[in-house]
Design a protein around this motif. Structure first.
Motif, PDB file in Angstrom:
ATOM      1  N   GLY A   1      -7.794   1.340  -1.644  1.00 46.80           N
ATOM      2  CA  GLY A   1      -8.540   2.295  -2.608  1.00 46.80           C
ATOM      3  C   GLY A   1      -9.887   3.023  -2.027  1.00 46.80           C
ATOM      4  N   PHE A   2     -10.718   2.045  -1.102  1.00 46.02           N
ATOM      5  CA  PHE A   2     -11.867   2.517  -0.714  1.00 46.02           C
ATOM      6  C   PHE A   2     -11.657   3.823   0.555  1.00 46.02           C
ATOM      7  N   LEU A   3     -10.351   4.060   0.894  1.00 47.51           N
ATOM      8  CA  LEU A   3     -10.281   4.818   1.861  1.00 47.51           C
ATOM      9  C   LEU A   3      -9.708   6.001   1.468  1.00 47.51           C
TER      10      LEU A   3
ATOM     11  N   PRO B   1      -9.634   8.250  -6.775  1.00 48.82           N
ATOM     12  CA  PRO B   1      -8.960   7.170  -7.395  1.00 48.82           C
ATOM     13  C   PRO B   1      -7.547   7.749  -7.616  1.00 48.82           C
ATOM     14  N   ASP B   2      -7.408   9.146  -7.869  1.00 51.03           N
ATOM     15  CA  ASP B   2      -5.954   9.675  -8.382  1.00 51.03           C
ATOM     16  C   ASP B   2      -5.213  10.233  -7.207  1.00 51.03           C
ATOM     17  N   ASP B   3      -5.735   9.958  -6.052  1.00 48.69           N
ATOM     18  CA  ASP B   3      -4.993  10.420  -4.931  1.00 48.69           C
ATOM     19  C   ASP B   3      -3.705   9.379  -4.793  1.00 48.69           C
ATOM     20  N   ALA B   4      -2.427  10.046  -4.630  1.00 50.13           N
ATOM     21  CA  ALA B   4      -1.305   9.204  -4.351  1.00 50.13           C
ATOM     22  C   ALA B   4      -0.964   8.764  -2.855  1.00 50.13           C
ATOM     23  N   VAL B   5      -0.669   7.658  -2.680  1.00 57.77           N
ATOM     24  CA  VAL B   5      -0.349   7.191  -1.324  1.00 57.77           C
ATOM     25  C   VAL B   5       1.257   7.255  -1.065  1.00 57.77           C
ATOM     26  N   ILE B   6       1.742   8.323  -0.373  1.00 55.88           N
ATOM     27  CA  ILE B   6       3.243   8.300  -0.314  1.00 55.88           C
ATOM     28  C   ILE B   6       3.506   8.022   1.113  1.00 55.88           C
ATOM     29  N   TRP B   7       3.905   6.715   1.275  1.00 57.50           N
ATOM     30  CA  TRP B   7       4.112   6.169   2.593  1.00 57.50           C
ATOM     31  C   TRP B   7       5.592   5.477   2.365  1.00 57.50           C
TER      32      TRP B   7
ATOM     33  N   PRO C   1      -3.505   0.595  -5.983  1.00 54.46           N
ATOM     34  CA  PRO C   1      -4.774  -0.437  -5.469  1.00 54.46           C
ATOM     35  C   PRO C   1      -5.649  -0.386  -6.780  1.00 54.46           C
ATOM     36  N   SER C   2      -5.431  -1.250  -7.468  1.00 57.66           N
ATOM     37  CA  SER C   2      -6.276  -1.410  -8.742  1.00 57.66           C
ATOM     38  C   SER C   2      -7.691  -2.517  -8.787  1.00 57.66           C
ATOM     39  N   VAL C   3      -7.644  -3.010  -7.572  1.00 57.20           N
ATOM     40  CA  VAL C   3      -8.656  -4.126  -7.234  1.00 57.20           C
ATOM     41  C   VAL C   3      -9.962  -3.517  -7.272  1.00 57.20           C
TER      42      VAL C   3
END
Length: 314
Positions: free
Chosen positions: A124-126, A130-136, A89-91
Motif C-alpha cells: 500500500g505504501f508503493l 489507495p484506490d489503485d488496483a494491483v492486477i498481478w 493491503p488494508s494494514v
C-alpha cells in the motif's frame, strides 16, 4: 509441483510454455537462492508469526494490527507488521499510516514506523493512490513478497507478524517457502464461529500440515456481541457446529481466545487508531490481552503446546 517432477517440461501440457526448456533441463529443481539470503537477513528477528485463515472477512488484518499493538505496548519489545495481502493491503489504513512513503537506503527499504518500536511494511505504501488496483499474476506477487522479506531493513526485532490474504495460494506458499530456512515460529489461525467460516479454516489447517507450518493456535473472532445498553449477548454468527472451540477439540489445537464483536474496533481501524489504547477496558481489548498472555501464547512457552504438536514461542 510439476517443476520438481521427473516429467517436468516434457509432457504435452507443457508445449507452448515459455519455461518448458528450463523445467526439462532440471535447473528449476535448484533451491531459490533468496531462501538463504532471507535466512541471513532475518537472523536478527527472534519470532516470526504468520496470521492465516482460509476465509476472507474474518478479521485477519484487524487481529494482526491489534496483536502488533499489544506486543508493542511493552516499550522494550521491537515489533514489525508485514502486510503480504498484495491485492487488498488494508494494514496502512488500520495502522494510521496511509499515504506514508517508503525510503531506500544502503541497507534496504526502510519500513514505516507507527511507534518507535512498531514498524509496518505494505505494498500500500508503493501505490500512487489507495484506490489503485494491483492486477498481478502469481510470479509477480511472489517477487514482491521476496523483496519484502529480503530487502526491507527490519533491524533487530522481537516479533515479525505477517498478515496474509485469505486462502492457500501464491502468497501463502511464498511466505512459507522463503521463511523455511529462517525458523518460522508458526501460524495463528483466525476464524468466526459459523460453519461457513470453519469449513474453510479446516482447509487452512490442512495446508499448514502439508507444508509443515506449525499451528500456534486458533482465535475465534466476532464471537458474540454484548449490547451496550441491556448487556444481553447475541450470537451474530451462531456457532451452529460448536464454533472454534469444538473444532480445536477435534483437531487437537489450542484455542487462544475468543474476541467479541465491538463496533469500536471497526471505527478505530477506519480512523487508524489503536483499539487497545482507545478502549483498554473493553471486553474485546481484554480478550486480545488474554491471547497474548495465555499459557499457549505468543510469549510464554508451555509444555502443552508441544504435546499437542503445536509451537508456542520461546
Amino acid at each position: 509441483h510439476s517443476a520438481v517432477s521427473e516429467q517436468a517440461g516434457k509432457t504435452s501440457a507443457c508445449q507452448g510454455c515459455p519455461n518448458q526448456s528450463l523445467c526439462a533441463s532440471g535447473a528449476a529443481k535448484a533451491p531459490d537462492p533468496a531462501i538463504e539470503e532471507i535466512k541471513v537477513k532475518l537472523a536478527t528477528v527472534k519470532h516470526k508469526i504468520v496470521v492465516l485463515s482460509g476465509k476472507g472477512g474474518v478479521g485477519k488484518s484487524t487481529f494482526s494490527a491489534n496483536l502488533a499493538h499489544a506486543l508493542a505496548s511493552d516499550a522494550s519489545t521491537e515489533v514489525a507488521l508485514l502486510d503480504v495481502d498484495i491485492c487488498g493491503p488494508s494494514v496502512p489504513k488500520i495502522m494510521g499510516v496511509e499515504g506514508e512513503q517508503v525510503h531506500q537506503s544502503g541497507s534496504g527499504w526502510s519500513p514505516v514506523y507507527v511507534e518507535d518500536n512498531l514498524a509496518v511494511m505494505s505494498i500500500g505504501f508503493l501505490l500512487g493512490s489507495p484506490d489503485d488496483a494491483v492486477i498481478w499474476r502469481g510470479p509477480k506477487k511472489n517477487g514482491m513478497i521476496k523483496q519484502f522479506l529480503r530487502d526491507v531493513d527490519w533491524g533487530e526485532l522481537d516479533y515479525l507478524i505477517v498478515d496474509t490474504p485469505p486462502g492457500t495460494s501464491d502468497e501463502h506458499l511464498s511466505v512459507v517457502q522463503y521463511l523455511s530456512a529462517a525458523r518460522i515460529d508458526g501460524a495463528v489461525i483466525i476464524t468466526t464461529p459459523q460453519e461457513v467460516s470453519l469449513q474453510d479454516v479446516r482447509k487452512e489447517i490442512r495446508f499448514c500440515q502439508k507444508v509443515n507450518l506449525p499451528v500456534i493456535g486458533v482465535v475465534e473472532n466476532m464471537s458474540g456481541f454484548e449490547c451496550p445498553k441491556c448487556k444481553n449477548t447475541s450470537q451474530i454468527f451462531p456457532p451452529t457446529t460448536g464454533g472454534a472451540e469444538r473444532m480445536c477439540e477435534e483437531l487437537g489445537l489450542p484455542l487462544l481466545g475468543k474476541v467479541p464483536l465491538d463496533p469500536r474496533i471497526g471505527k478505530n481501524c477506519d480512523e487508524g487508531k489503536s483499539f487497545l489504547s482507545e478502549v483498554p477496558d473493553s471486553a474485546a481489548a481484554l480478550a486480545y490481552q488474554g491471547i497474548v498472555k495465555s499459557k499457549c501464547d505468543l510469549r510464554i512457552p508451555h509444555s502443552c503446546c508441544h504435546r499437542a504438536g503445536v509451537n508456542g514461542l520461546t
